[in-house]
Design an enzyme around this catalytic site. Sequence first.
Site, PDB file in Angstrom:
ATOM      1  N   LYS A   1      -0.774   4.798   4.910  1.00  0.00           N
ATOM      2  CA  LYS A   1      -1.815   3.917   5.468  1.00  0.00           C
ATOM      3  C   LYS A   1      -1.613   3.710   6.965  1.00  0.00           C
ATOM      4  O   LYS A   1      -0.512   3.394   7.415  1.00  0.00           O
ATOM      5  CB  LYS A   1      -1.803   2.573   4.729  1.00  0.00           C
ATOM      6  CG  LYS A   1      -2.948   1.666   5.134  1.00  0.00           C
ATOM      7  CD  LYS A   1      -3.129   0.541   4.143  1.00  0.00           C
ATOM      8  CE  LYS A   1      -4.193  -0.451   4.607  1.00  0.00           C
ATOM      9  NZ  LYS A   1      -5.503   0.178   4.839  1.00  0.00           N
TER      10      LYS A   1
ATOM     11  N   HIS B   1       0.831  -1.216   0.000  1.00  0.00           N
ATOM     12  CA  HIS B   1       0.000   0.000   0.000  1.00  0.00           C
ATOM     13  C   HIS B   1       0.858   1.257   0.000  1.00  0.00           C
ATOM     14  O   HIS B   1       2.055   1.203   0.267  1.00  0.00           O
ATOM     15  CB  HIS B   1      -0.921   0.022   1.222  1.00  0.00           C
ATOM     16  CG  HIS B   1      -2.141  -0.838   1.078  1.00  0.00           C
ATOM     17  ND1 HIS B   1      -2.120  -2.192   1.279  1.00  0.00           N
ATOM     18  CD2 HIS B   1      -3.415  -0.528   0.718  1.00  0.00           C
ATOM     19  CE1 HIS B   1      -3.339  -2.692   1.076  1.00  0.00           C
ATOM     20  NE2 HIS B   1      -4.146  -1.700   0.731  1.00  0.00           N
TER      21      HIS B   1
HETATM   22  N1  LIG Z   1     -12.835  -0.801   1.941  1.00  0.00           N
HETATM   23  C1  LIG Z   1     -12.193  -0.277   0.898  1.00  0.00           C
HETATM   24  O1  LIG Z   1     -12.384  -0.693  -0.264  1.00  0.00           O
HETATM   25  C2  LIG Z   1     -11.242   0.841   1.132  1.00  0.00           C
HETATM   26  C3  LIG Z   1     -11.011   1.254   2.402  1.00  0.00           C
HETATM   27  N2  LIG Z   1     -10.156   2.295   2.651  1.00  0.00           N
HETATM   28  C4  LIG Z   1     -10.041   2.685   4.036  1.00  0.00           C
HETATM   29  O2  LIG Z   1     -10.705   3.939   4.203  1.00  0.00           O
HETATM   30  C5  LIG Z   1     -10.060   4.682   5.251  1.00  0.00           C
HETATM   31  C6  LIG Z   1      -9.647   6.032   4.705  1.00  0.00           C
HETATM   32  O3  LIG Z   1      -8.595   5.851   3.768  1.00  0.00           O
HETATM   33  P1  LIG Z   1      -7.918   7.088   3.015  1.00  0.00           P
HETATM   34  O4  LIG Z   1      -8.948   7.853   2.271  1.00  0.00           O
HETATM   35  O5  LIG Z   1      -6.767   6.541   2.283  1.00  0.00           O
HETATM   36  O6  LIG Z   1      -7.417   7.949   4.264  1.00  0.00           O
HETATM   37  P2  LIG Z   1      -7.271   9.554   4.342  1.00  0.00           P
HETATM   38  O7  LIG Z   1      -6.446   9.812   5.543  1.00  0.00           O
HETATM   39  O8  LIG Z   1      -6.861  10.086   3.023  1.00  0.00           O
HETATM   40  O9  LIG Z   1      -8.775  10.022   4.597  1.00  0.00           O
HETATM   41  C7  LIG Z   1      -9.452   9.890   5.800  1.00  0.00           C
HETATM   42  C8  LIG Z   1     -10.200  11.192   6.001  1.00  0.00           C
HETATM   43  O10 LIG Z   1     -11.040  11.059   7.137  1.00  0.00           O
HETATM   44  C9  LIG Z   1     -10.930  12.259   7.889  1.00  0.00           C
HETATM   45  N3  LIG Z   1     -11.324  12.000   9.255  1.00  0.00           N
HETATM   46  C10 LIG Z   1     -10.618  11.518  10.282  1.00  0.00           C
HETATM   47  N4  LIG Z   1     -11.399  11.424  11.370  1.00  0.00           N
HETATM   48  C11 LIG Z   1     -12.628  11.883  11.010  1.00  0.00           C
HETATM   49  C12 LIG Z   1     -13.853  12.059  11.684  1.00  0.00           C
HETATM   50  N5  LIG Z   1     -14.009  11.748  12.980  1.00  0.00           N
HETATM   51  N6  LIG Z   1     -14.911  12.556  10.997  1.00  0.00           N
HETATM   52  C13 LIG Z   1     -14.806  12.893   9.715  1.00  0.00           C
HETATM   53  N7  LIG Z   1     -13.649  12.774   9.010  1.00  0.00           N
HETATM   54  C14 LIG Z   1     -12.587  12.254   9.665  1.00  0.00           C
HETATM   55  C15 LIG Z   1      -9.479  12.637   7.754  1.00  0.00           C
HETATM   56  O11 LIG Z   1      -9.257  13.982   8.121  1.00  0.00           O
HETATM   57  P3  LIG Z   1      -7.733  14.472   8.442  1.00  0.00           P
HETATM   58  O12 LIG Z   1      -7.069  14.542   7.096  1.00  0.00           O
HETATM   59  O13 LIG Z   1      -7.942  15.789   9.105  1.00  0.00           O
HETATM   60  O14 LIG Z   1      -7.126  13.435   9.317  1.00  0.00           O
HETATM   61  C16 LIG Z   1      -9.279  12.385   6.273  1.00  0.00           C
HETATM   62  O15 LIG Z   1      -9.705  13.483   5.476  1.00  0.00           O
HETATM   63  C17 LIG Z   1      -8.901   3.802   5.715  1.00  0.00           C
HETATM   64  O16 LIG Z   1      -9.295   3.056   6.837  1.00  0.00           O
HETATM   65  C18 LIG Z   1      -8.642   2.897   4.541  1.00  0.00           C
HETATM   66  O17 LIG Z   1      -8.036   1.692   4.887  1.00  0.00           O
HETATM   67  C19 LIG Z   1      -9.498   2.935   1.660  1.00  0.00           C
HETATM   68  C20 LIG Z   1      -9.671   2.541   0.353  1.00  0.00           C
HETATM   69  C21 LIG Z   1     -10.554   1.455  -0.011  1.00  0.00           C
HETATM   70  O1  LIG Z   2      -5.963   2.170   2.921  1.00  0.00           O
HETATM   71  C1  LIG Z   2      -6.192   1.835   1.740  1.00  0.00           C
HETATM   72  O2  LIG Z   2      -5.778   2.484   0.755  1.00  0.00           O
HETATM   73  C2  LIG Z   2      -6.995   0.641   1.510  1.00  0.00           C
HETATM   74  N1  LIG Z   2      -7.551   0.053   2.542  1.00  0.00           N
HETATM   75  C3  LIG Z   2      -8.342  -1.123   2.504  1.00  0.00           C
HETATM   76  C4  LIG Z   2      -7.644  -2.243   3.252  1.00  0.00           C
HETATM   77  O3  LIG Z   2      -7.052  -1.986   4.310  1.00  0.00           O
HETATM   78  O4  LIG Z   2      -7.698  -3.386   2.803  1.00  0.00           O
HETATM   79  C5  LIG Z   2      -8.758  -1.504   1.107  1.00  0.00           C
HETATM   80  C6  LIG Z   2      -7.719  -1.260   0.060  1.00  0.00           C
HETATM   81  O5  LIG Z   2      -6.678  -2.164   0.263  1.00  0.00           O
HETATM   82  C7  LIG Z   2      -7.218   0.173   0.130  1.00  0.00           C
END
Ligand SMILES: NC(=O)C1=CN([C@@H]2O[C@H](COP(=O)(O)OP(=O)(O)OC[C@H]3O[C@@H](n4cnc5c(N)ncnc54)[C@H](OP(=O)(O)O)[C@@H]3O)[C@@H](O)[C@H]2O)C=CC1
Ligand SMILES: O=C(O)C1=N[C@H](C(=O)O)C[C@H](O)C1
Length: 256
Positions: free
Chosen positions: A139, A135
């Site tokens: 992350k 990743h």
């Molecule tokens: N299931 C799937 O297919 C996927 C899952 N994910 C998961 O999604 C999550 C986010 O990933 P990613 O976008 O890369 O992470 P990022 O850090 O880019 O985005 C997370 C966002 O959430 C905000 N945030 C944190 N706490 C809060 C809160 N209490 N309320 C509202 N917003 C909040 C953060 O703000 P700030 O920047 O201020 O911290 C940030 O803007 C991870 O757990 C990742 O593993 C990601 C991709 C695919």
């Molecule tokens: O953090 C990410 O980017 C992603 N998180 C999810 C995971 O932890 O499996 C899904 C995907 O891999 C992207």
Amino acid sequence: MSKLRVAVIGAHGRIGSEAVRAVEAADDLDLVAALGRGDRLDALTEAGVQVAVDLTHPDAVMGNLEFAVGHGIHAVIGTTGWTPERLATLEGWLAASPGTGALVAPNFSIGAVLTMQFAQQAARWFESVEVIELHHDNKADAPSGTATRTAQLIAAAREQAGRPPQHDPTTHGLEGARGAAVDGVPVHSVRLRGLLAHQEVLFGGTGETLTIRHDSLHHSSFMPGILLAVRTVPTVPGLTFGLEHFLTGTDGLRGA
Ligand SMILES: NC(=O)C1=CN([C@@H]2O[C@H](COP(=O)(O)OP(=O)(O)OC[C@H]3O[C@@H](n4cnc5c(N)ncnc54)[C@H](OP(=O)(O)O)[C@@H]3O)[C@@H](O)[C@H]2O)C=CC1
Ligand SMILES: O=C(O)C1=N[C@H](C(=O)O)C[C@H](O)C1
């Protein structure tokens, strides 16, 4: 027909900002709230949200879900960091809010869902198996939610097939060199600038290996799955774990 009223929590993040665009582009969905860190959860009820999509952080997701489920708002959760205890807590909130549905999806991309299914299918036939997930370098969690789920499914399939625990002859070396054991399956986590989300499942048998590899090259890979989940979750009360349970036909897997 009235549009489904949707919120994205974590709307300014990597996947959240892509989800905002995807929901806005969907004819049958209305993005009525886009929350970032520090925004009040009351905005969900004030906007009449029907489905909230949580794409935040393992530290934030439980508070968001307690509020959403407690107010009868269906939830689609991509945020990682799930443990059996957290799932049990979410199930408790859902039990107290009859009719409310929540989908926790370790991965919304069809390729990743298929990788897990193929790995589960292959697991019974091979002596050795290891998972490598790779990743981006921002992350928060390791191993990834996808790798954890993949390893759990592999371990369950091996047990069902009567396979003994894997043989690991390592007696000398550095702590961590063999990865983290998830239900006995070694999982290795790579964090590298330039990557997004990738996974290899390596199987080894007599004189042969099988490698199943999946690459998410852009956050758009997760959007058809998120949109399918948003449209489906109001019809499935209680907890669903894994997008595969909503994948009943290809027609549901469309973009906007
Ligand atoms: N299931 C799937 O297919 C996927 C899952 N994910 C998961 O999604 C999550 C986010 O990933 P990613 O976008 O890369 O992470 P990022 O850090 O880019 O985005 C997370 C966002 O959430 C905000 N945030 C944190 N706490 C809060 C809160 N209490 N309320 C509202 N917003 C909040 C953060 O703000 P700030 O920047 O201020 O911290 C940030 O803007 C991870 O757990 C990742 O593993 C990601 C991709 C695919
Ligand atoms: O953090 C990410 O980017 C992603 N998180 C999810 C995971 O932890 O499996 C899904 C995907 O891999 C992207």
